[in-house]
Design an enzyme around this catalytic site. Sequence first.
Site, PDB file in Angstrom:
ATOM      1  CB  CYS A 177      -0.274  -2.672  -0.923  1.00 44.07           C
ATOM      2  SG  CYS A 177      -0.884  -1.832   0.547  1.00 44.07           S
ATOM      3  CB  THR A 178      -4.794  -4.359  -2.588  1.00 43.95           C
ATOM      4  OG1 THR A 178      -3.967  -5.264  -3.307  1.00 43.95           O
ATOM      5  CG2 THR A 178      -6.216  -4.421  -3.147  1.00 43.95           C
TER       6      THR A 178
END
Length: 333
Positions: A177-178
């Site tokens: 994810c980010t």
Amino acid sequence: MSNVVVCALYKFVSLPHFESLREPLLSMMEQAEIKGTLLLASEGINGTVAGNQAAIDALLIWLNQQNGLENITYKLSFDDEMPFYRTKVKLKKEIVTMGVEGIDPLKVVGTYVKPKDWNALISDPEVVLVDTRNDYEVQIGTFKNAINPVTETFREFPEYVKQNLDPAKHKKVAMFCTGGIRCEKSTAYLKEQGFEEVYHLEGGILKYLEEVNKAESLWEGECFVFDNRVAVDHDLKKGQYDQCNACRMPITEAEKLTPDYVQGVSCPHCIDKISEEQRKRFVERERQVNLAKSRNEAHIGSDVNHVIEARRQKKEALRKQSAEKNKAKQANA
């Protein structure tokens, strides 16, 4: 040298008295002229803020002095302009909302994989690589050969897992994810569901872009970020995307040239999803924005999360309707 420091931070930790942190934390941020939003919950802290270097350093020192918030995970990037308008500290049930009771990354979590080792892992043909982010984030960039679950919110991820992943079949699952926080919960969830070999990218995409040479990178495109930069490139500089102020979707210059795009009102992604009432409200907001600009005043604008939430509710209603039809078919079989 860019003079605005953007700091993404989080930590899962038991904070039974998290409510008492809100006022002193908000006061500290306001005094240091730090903008952005931090979330506090009984499970920890999460958010992204920005300010000058001295201010961000002071914030990290302050957090390190609070019981339980020592050695917090954070990543820094830089910008020429302040990417946030407001200073907020919010109290929440979860610091990243999955909506599943009992998922605790402090008790069980996937295996952390450092950026330098990530390429080798995801190049393994036995590894199923899953992007845990939302569809609008994935659309502008992801890792080579990653699966897009096509979710609109993180709340939909558990249902994706139930429908598409099987611990008996998918022996090795890697997720990213980010900044790493969503993977803390997604890997914890998979472990709870019986998946044995579960991995996630330590520090998330942002840490990977920071540490892995572009020539060796398996990242394709840009990385969506939740601030006014919209996206960052491999050098962690502001990317090529703009953002629709109506639905918050990233948009290209080509999309801005289409008839569906009206500054602050609509874009090709939301033209068929906003109501007439919303359209009128957005038109008025844009008028106020332009008026403020003509007076050389700042205009923060209104919250547009209701558009995203309405879209989520509609999709959830359709999912429930489909589930009820399937139950009816099984009952009649």
